[in-house]
Design an enzyme around this catalytic site. Sequence first.
Site, PDB file in Angstrom:
ATOM      1  N   ASP A  17       0.751  -1.090   0.015  1.00 56.53           N
ATOM      2  CA  ASP A  17       0.017  -0.001  -0.087  1.00 56.53           C
ATOM      3  C   ASP A  17       1.055   1.234  -0.119  1.00 56.53           C
ATOM      4  O   ASP A  17       2.032   1.277   0.253  1.00 56.53           O
ATOM      5  CB  ASP A  17      -0.868  -0.129   1.431  1.00 56.53           C
ATOM      6  N   ASP A  56      -0.055   5.265   1.044  1.00 57.54           N
ATOM      7  CA  ASP A  56      -0.181   6.050   2.104  1.00 57.54           C
ATOM      8  C   ASP A  56      -0.196   5.486   3.355  1.00 57.54           C
ATOM      9  O   ASP A  56      -0.860   4.463   3.565  1.00 57.54           O
ATOM     10  CB  ASP A  56      -1.639   6.958   2.095  1.00 57.54           C
TER      11      ASP A  56
HETATM   12  P1  TMP Z   1      -4.001   4.138   0.521  1.00 58.03           P
HETATM   13  O1  TMP Z   1      -4.670   3.033  -0.119  1.00 58.03           O
HETATM   14  O2  TMP Z   1      -2.787   4.671  -0.378  1.00 58.03           O
HETATM   15  O3  TMP Z   1      -3.572   3.921   2.030  1.00 58.03           O
HETATM   16  O4  TMP Z   1      -4.506   5.415   0.564  1.00 58.03           O
HETATM   17  C1  TMP Z   1      -6.125   5.664   0.935  1.00 58.03           C
HETATM   18  C2  TMP Z   1      -5.848   6.919   2.058  1.00 58.03           C
HETATM   19  O5  TMP Z   1      -6.256   8.384   1.507  1.00 58.03           O
HETATM   20  C3  TMP Z   1      -6.716   6.659   3.405  1.00 58.03           C
HETATM   21  O6  TMP Z   1      -6.264   6.303   4.433  1.00 58.03           O
HETATM   22  C4  TMP Z   1      -7.756   7.699   3.315  1.00 58.03           C
HETATM   23  C5  TMP Z   1      -6.989   8.909   2.588  1.00 58.03           C
HETATM   24  N1  TMP Z   1      -7.911   9.875   1.996  1.00 58.03           N
HETATM   25  C6  TMP Z   1      -7.445  11.459   2.385  1.00 58.03           C
HETATM   26  O7  TMP Z   1      -6.810  11.534   3.163  1.00 58.03           O
HETATM   27  N2  TMP Z   1      -8.197  12.458   1.684  1.00 58.03           N
HETATM   28  C7  TMP Z   1      -9.353  11.947   0.588  1.00 58.03           C
HETATM   29  O8  TMP Z   1      -9.758  12.999   0.158  1.00 58.03           O
HETATM   30  C8  TMP Z   1      -9.732  10.499   0.637  1.00 58.03           C
HETATM   31  C9  TMP Z   1     -10.876  10.258  -0.640  1.00 58.03           C
HETATM   32  C10 TMP Z   1      -8.868   9.621   1.265  1.00 58.03           C
END
Ligand code: TMP
Length: 297
Positions: A49, A51
């Site tokens: 993954d 973030d």
């Molecule tokens: P990931 O799959 O790389 O972990 O990314 C998803 C992350 O993005 C999740 O923890 C929520 C975050 N996110 C935001 O910070 N702002 C947003 O507007 C959205 C839709 C998701």
Amino acid sequence: NIEKMDIVKIMFEELRNQKHVHIRDWDFVKSTIENMVKDGPDKLQVVADFDRTLTKYMNNGTICATCHKVLEEGDHLPEFFRTKTKELRDTYFPLEMNPDLPVSEKIPLMIEWWTKAHELLVHCGLTKQSIRKMVETSSVMLRDGTVWLFDHLHANDIPTLIFSAGIGDVLEEVIRFKATHHSNMKVVSNYMAFDECDRMVGFQGEMIHVYNKNENAVHESNYFTSLENRSNILLLGDGIGDLHMADGATNVKNKLTIGFLNVKIEESLELYMSKYDIVICSDETMDVQKASYYHGL
Ligand code: TMP
């Protein structure tokens, strides 16, 4: 080989001594790591993954940006976008992370969050060229040791899938700016669509949110089938939905899952330990707080 197994033994003891590392079944983890080391790099593939897995959750007490948050920092995009997306995050992020809410109830909420956030973006006059500037001035940070990990995976020619519910265009820019986008990496994420003047007009394809990583087209494509000889999988994630990122893989002999638990640690530890083979709490590194094997051996 004996030398390699000695290193595994030392690494394993180091893991045991870390209070923030939690393992449900030590014997399983030990034998899986031993099998993977024995089989060598030719049999390995990595699925990660982005973030809060490859990037940091916190740095010196400050929360770092996710791909989406990169677009909200500074004043690159209009004020209404920052206000509204912050409101959305304050509403939906606690729901995403709430261990008492079943996944089936979280899914419609996550679809709502992604849909609203992505719709807002279309009204912001974002251009392809501006993404780089936003990344350069943002608080996004790769976990300590991620560059080292990327370089080693590349040097050993290990296919690495980065599977993200973030924004692919931002994610790739982060990798290019903070590390190297090597040829062994494939990114599956939400990619923006641009018009002929490079203005963002929407998103391409099916939306990826944190709980549909099992459904995405990558599982039906030939990505995993082309890697059938790579029967050992190392999966890195920070959410429960990330555990499905390698669902399309066939012929899996050894799979080791590592979960980074960054928020609601006490409440979520039991759940994470029941799902992930190794759970690492509040650690912003790839080397378990710079355990000595990283430097010494
Ligand atoms: P990931 O799959 O790389 O972990 O990314 C998803 C992350 O993005 C999740 O923890 C929520 C975050 N996110 C935001 O910070 N702002 C947003 O507007 C959205 C839709 C998701």
